[in-house]
Design an enzyme around this catalytic site. Structure first.
Site, short mmCIF file in Angstrom:
data_model
loop_
_atom_site.label_atom_id
_atom_site.label_comp_id
_atom_site.label_asym_id
_atom_site.label_seq_id
_atom_site.Cartn_x
_atom_site.Cartn_y
_atom_site.Cartn_z
N GLY A 74 1.08 -0.95 0.29
CA GLY A 74 -0.15 0.09 0.38
C GLY A 74 0.72 1.52 -0.13
O GLY A 74 2.31 0.85 -0.21
N ASP A 75 -0.23 1.86 -0.26
CA ASP A 75 0.39 4.19 -0.03
C ASP A 75 -0.55 4.13 0.02
O ASP A 75 -1.37 4.89 -0.39
CB ASP A 75 1.64 4.57 -1.15
CG ASP A 75 2.59 5.52 -1.21
OD1 ASP A 75 3.53 4.69 -1.08
OD2 ASP A 75 2.24 5.97 -1.75
N THR A 76 0.09 5.56 0.78
CA THR A 76 -0.62 6.79 0.91
C THR A 76 -0.15 8.05 0.88
O THR A 76 0.73 8.53 1.80
CB THR A 76 -1.46 6.87 2.57
OG1 THR A 76 -1.79 5.08 2.78
CG2 THR A 76 -2.12 7.69 2.93
N ALA A 111 -3.49 3.77 -1.85
CA ALA A 111 -3.31 2.53 -2.48
C ALA A 111 -3.19 1.61 -1.92
O ALA A 111 -2.75 1.62 -1.24
CB ALA A 111 -2.50 3.23 -3.85
#
Length: 191
Positions: A74-76, A111
């Site tokens: 994930g990435d934020t 995401a």
């Protein structure tokens, strides 16, 4: 609910984030934690959710998987008036980020990427976050006591700053925490 897929696949969480680990545990998913170091650099022509999706997939692509494994990465990112706020590298940078967010609205885009040897799914979600005005003393207290250097935008919604500083969100709380779990759950049911 995820019993069948948990029997078929071995899940790897490609993150050491305690927030992501707790959210997946609360979902009832059995997984191992194994983070591959990836330089989080994205092409300059990307913006908004495309950045978060690109970085989530970049992280997943760092894994070599067996046939029965699925990696979840994930990435934020935090976007305020078109500016992407990543993880602060210093106290001063964290102060600047929080001062910019103070009294304003911003977007948090998270995401996730699910990858096996057979397929890759990338999904993202966006939540609008509204901050109360913050004093310099409140910002300094938060940074000193919570060390938000591992968080996009220099804050965690679940921490003190979220309790006193956020007066409204439009969207998912879990997206702001870094894991749009509602999207992940639906993707796992059909994976």
């Amino acid at each position: 609910m995820l019993t069948e897929i948990s029997k078929k696949y071995e899940f790897i969480l490609g993150s050491t984030s305690p927030r992501r680990k707790q959210i997946l545990t609360d979902l009832g998913l059995t997984f191992k934690v194994k983070q591959q170091e990836v330089e989080e650099v994205f092409p300059n022509d990307l913006s908004g959710k495309a950045i978060a999706e690109y970085l989530a997939k970049l992280k997943a692509d760092a894994y070599t998987l067996n046939n029965n494994q699925i990696v979840i990465t994930g990435d934020t990112i935090v976007v305020q008036q078109g500016n992407v706020l990543g993880k602060p590298k210093s106290d001063n940078e964290a102060k600047q980020m929080l001062a910019a967010l103070s009294g304003n609205k911003h977007e948090v885009i998270s995401a996730i990427c699910l990858k096996s040897n057979q397929k890759t799914i990338v999904l993202s979600d966006c939540t609008q976050v509204y901050f109360n005005p913050l004093t310099a003393t409140e910002i300094a207290y938060y940074i000193s006591n919570y060390q938000p250097f591992d968080k996009a935008g220099a804050y965690g919604i679940q921490e003190w700053i979220g309790q006193i500083g956020i007066h409204k969100i439009e969207g998912s709380f879990y997206t702001v925490m870094g894991m749009p779990i509602h999207l992940l759950y639906q993707a796992l049911k059909t994976f």
